[in-house]
Design an enzyme around this catalytic site. Structure first.
Site, PDB file in Angstrom:
ATOM      1  N   GLU A 139      57.745  38.009   3.410  1.00 55.38           N
ATOM      2  CA  GLU A 139      58.459  38.814   2.686  1.00 55.38           C
ATOM      3  C   GLU A 139      59.692  39.163   3.665  1.00 55.38           C
ATOM      4  O   GLU A 139      59.822  39.360   4.761  1.00 55.38           O
ATOM      5  CB  GLU A 139      57.679  40.116   2.231  1.00 55.38           C
ATOM      6  N   CYS A 149      65.803  43.081   7.127  1.00 51.57           N
ATOM      7  CA  CYS A 149      64.549  43.121   7.862  1.00 51.57           C
ATOM      8  C   CYS A 149      63.680  41.655   7.610  1.00 51.57           C
ATOM      9  O   CYS A 149      63.278  41.447   6.199  1.00 51.57           O
ATOM     10  CB  CYS A 149      63.824  44.333   7.564  1.00 51.57           C
ATOM     11  N   CYS A 197      49.458  38.449  10.524  1.00 50.37           N
ATOM     12  CA  CYS A 197      49.848  38.963  11.728  1.00 50.37           C
ATOM     13  C   CYS A 197      48.227  39.293  12.576  1.00 50.37           C
ATOM     14  O   CYS A 197      47.129  39.576  11.728  1.00 50.37           O
ATOM     15  CB  CYS A 197      50.193  40.467  11.744  1.00 50.37           C
ATOM     16  N   CYS A 212      46.729  46.391  13.488  1.00 48.78           N
ATOM     17  CA  CYS A 212      47.185  47.872  13.618  1.00 48.78           C
ATOM     18  C   CYS A 212      46.441  48.360  12.402  1.00 48.78           C
ATOM     19  O   CYS A 212      46.486  48.005  11.252  1.00 48.78           O
ATOM     20  CB  CYS A 212      48.823  48.132  13.725  1.00 48.78           C
ATOM     21  N   CYS A 230      48.750  49.412   9.041  1.00 48.92           N
ATOM     22  CA  CYS A 230      49.600  48.236   8.697  1.00 48.92           C
ATOM     23  C   CYS A 230      49.182  47.179   7.534  1.00 48.92           C
ATOM     24  O   CYS A 230      47.934  46.724   8.055  1.00 48.92           O
ATOM     25  CB  CYS A 230      50.377  47.808   9.871  1.00 48.92           C
ATOM     26  N   GLY A 232      54.328  40.262  10.975  1.00 49.08           N
ATOM     27  CA  GLY A 232      54.109  39.453  12.301  1.00 49.08           C
ATOM     28  C   GLY A 232      54.513  40.339  13.551  1.00 49.08           C
ATOM     29  O   GLY A 232      55.371  41.255  13.602  1.00 49.08           O
ATOM     30  N   GLU A 233      54.120  39.880  14.900  1.00 47.41           N
ATOM     31  CA  GLU A 233      54.591  40.492  15.848  1.00 47.41           C
ATOM     32  C   GLU A 233      55.601  39.264  16.743  1.00 47.41           C
ATOM     33  O   GLU A 233      55.289  38.158  17.081  1.00 47.41           O
ATOM     34  CB  GLU A 233      53.459  40.269  16.715  1.00 47.41           C
ATOM     35  N   SER A 236      61.250  44.073  17.043  1.00 44.15           N
ATOM     36  CA  SER A 236      60.400  45.012  17.109  1.00 44.15           C
ATOM     37  C   SER A 236      59.005  44.348  17.734  1.00 44.15           C
ATOM     38  O   SER A 236      58.714  43.249  17.772  1.00 44.15           O
ATOM     39  CB  SER A 236      59.846  45.674  15.810  1.00 44.15           C
ATOM     40  N   SER A 239      56.878  49.686  18.883  1.00 47.63           N
ATOM     41  CA  SER A 239      55.818  50.471  17.958  1.00 47.63           C
ATOM     42  C   SER A 239      54.749  51.237  18.953  1.00 47.63           C
ATOM     43  O   SER A 239      54.012  50.811  19.387  1.00 47.63           O
ATOM     44  CB  SER A 239      55.066  49.619  17.248  1.00 47.63           C
ATOM     45  N   LEU A 240      55.101  52.681  18.868  1.00 46.57           N
ATOM     46  CA  LEU A 240      54.431  53.427  19.851  1.00 46.57           C
ATOM     47  C   LEU A 240      53.331  54.265  19.109  1.00 46.57           C
ATOM     48  O   LEU A 240      52.056  53.814  19.379  1.00 46.57           O
ATOM     49  CB  LEU A 240      55.372  54.633  20.325  1.00 46.57           C
ATOM     50  N   HIS A 241      53.536  54.876  18.068  1.00 44.75           N
ATOM     51  CA  HIS A 241      52.396  55.388  16.969  1.00 44.75           C
ATOM     52  C   HIS A 241      51.502  56.415  17.677  1.00 44.75           C
ATOM     53  O   HIS A 241      50.669  56.868  17.052  1.00 44.75           O
ATOM     54  CB  HIS A 241      51.882  54.217  16.278  1.00 44.75           C
ATOM     55  N   ASN A 288      53.297  54.689   5.564  1.00 42.59           N
ATOM     56  CA  ASN A 288      53.219  54.342   4.015  1.00 42.59           C
ATOM     57  C   ASN A 288      51.758  54.077   3.853  1.00 42.59           C
ATOM     58  O   ASN A 288      50.936  53.757   4.493  1.00 42.59           O
ATOM     59  CB  ASN A 288      53.855  52.756   4.031  1.00 42.59           C
ATOM     60  N   CYS A 339      56.472  47.387   5.206  1.00 40.58           N
ATOM     61  CA  CYS A 339      55.979  45.782   5.601  1.00 40.58           C
ATOM     62  C   CYS A 339      54.671  45.610   5.313  1.00 40.58           C
ATOM     63  O   CYS A 339      53.743  46.144   5.538  1.00 40.58           O
ATOM     64  CB  CYS A 339      56.013  46.141   7.329  1.00 40.58           C
TER      65      CYS A 339
END
Length: 350
Positions: free
Chosen positions: A92, A105, A112, A116, A119, A159-160, A191, A214-216, A290, A333
């Site tokens: 996507e 994007c 992935c 996480c 996600c 994906g990473e 990212s 991506s800290l979070h 999300n 995402c």
């Protein structure tokens, strides 16, 4: 097996074309057709002889990125597309129109493996990494679909990216090279969830792209709760890698932080963010999480999110609270791809 012609850099394509016995200027013509005019078939390359077009079609292929579904938001100028790749995998991409230009994007992998806890992209694991041409193909197809030029590219979809490092680098060189779309490196963001060795590798490339982390979680313990990658790379090691990236490139790091109600939006979380980010030249992007039905996580209400932002600003943190875009079209995402894959699974079980 035919070669993937869109995955060649300009210099590599020159070598390929000369090896065919053609003059070097032919490579420039072909490259322009592929990466400026965005040709999807060799038959479109009308300034080449029929013989050369036939030889190209015999030895090379332009891998298809086929539109499966297009959703346009009624809330803002956002368009989300689901694309099918040559082997049936789907990815996507999102088109977002801002006052400063058009941003896309894109995905770097089908699925992935980072896992996480908030996600949708990682549900179901990793199918495979994308080739440079499949990453470029998302940009090119979106530009053709929307009929407008892309000005900014964000590699922050499924994906990473740093788990697909070789393809990512080739993609970046073709995307920003002077013979292609020539998008400014400063208009590209990549990212990562924090693969520390690859951050050092990327720093050594001395590109002028923006690196988004991506800290979070503001502590090692909190990151481990939310992000399995933190079990391999500690927070202090990650921050040291970010410092090295800034030192090598002069590019300010962006930290992404998904706000999750009752998980990482407390007073203590704010204090820890101030502690680790205060001394650094960086930007913090707060993103209300999300909703993903597989995870029971909720975003804070707008007032609490704004209060969290205000606390950080009070202590000099450069912070924004992201405006949610495409909420009515599974804009976040992995959501559209996940919905499609789940539907196919359910249909197969009937």
């Amino acid at each position: 097996m035919k070669k993937d012609i869109c995955a060649y850099t300009y210099e590599q394509l020159q070598a390929e074309i000369q090896a065919m016995g053609e003059q070097k200027f032919r490579a420039k013509q072909i490259y322009e057709w592929l990466h400026v005019r965005l040709a999807e078939d060799f038959s479109e390359m009308t300034n080449l002889s029929r013989e050369l077009r036939a030889r190209l079609a015999e030895a090379y292929e332009i891998l298809p990125v086929v539109l499966l579904e297009k959703r346009e938001s009624r809330l803002d100028v956002t368009c989300k597309c689901l694309f099918r790749l040559w082997d049936g995998n789907v990815v996507e991409s999102v088109w977002m129109r801002y006052s400063y230009g058009n941003s896309v994007c894109i995905s770097s992998q089908a699925g992935c493996r980072m896992g996480c806890r908030f996600c949708a992209s990682g549900i179901g694991g990793l199918e495979r990494s994308l080739s440079p041409s499949e990453m470029l193909g998302q940009v090119y197809r979106l530009q053709r679909i929307m009929g407008e030029r892309v000005s900014n590219v964000v590699v922050m979809g499924t994906g990473e990216p740093l788990d697909n490092y070789g393809s990512l680098l080739t993609f970046l060189h073709i995307l920003t090279g002077e013979h292609g779309l020539h998008i400014s490196q400063r208009s590209v963001t990549v990212s990562t969830c924090g693969i520390v060795p690859r951050i050092y590798d990327l720093a050594g490339e001395h590109l002028q792209i923006t690196l988004a982390i991506s800290l979070h979680g503001a502590t090692q313990e909190k990151r481990k709760e939310l992000m399995p990658v933190a079990n391999a790379y500690g927070l202090e090691d990650l921050l040291s890698a970010c410092d090295a990236y800034f030192s090598e490139t002069g590019r300010r790091i962006t930290f992404e932080y998904s706000l999750i109600r009752g998980v990482n939006d407390t007073e203590e979380d704010a204090r820890e963010l101030i502690r680790i980010l205060g001394p650094r030249n960086c930007h913090l992007n707060l993103i209300p999480v999300n909703a993903v039905k597989e995870y029971n996580l909720k975003q804070p209400d707008r007032k609490n999110a704004q209060n969290f932002k205000n606390k950080l600003e009070k202590y000099g943190i450069n912070v924004t609270l992201r405006r949610e875009m495409g909420a009515d079209i599974d804009g976040a995402c992995g959501q559209l791809r996940r919905s499609y894959v789940q539907t196919r699974i359910e249909e197969a079980e009937i």
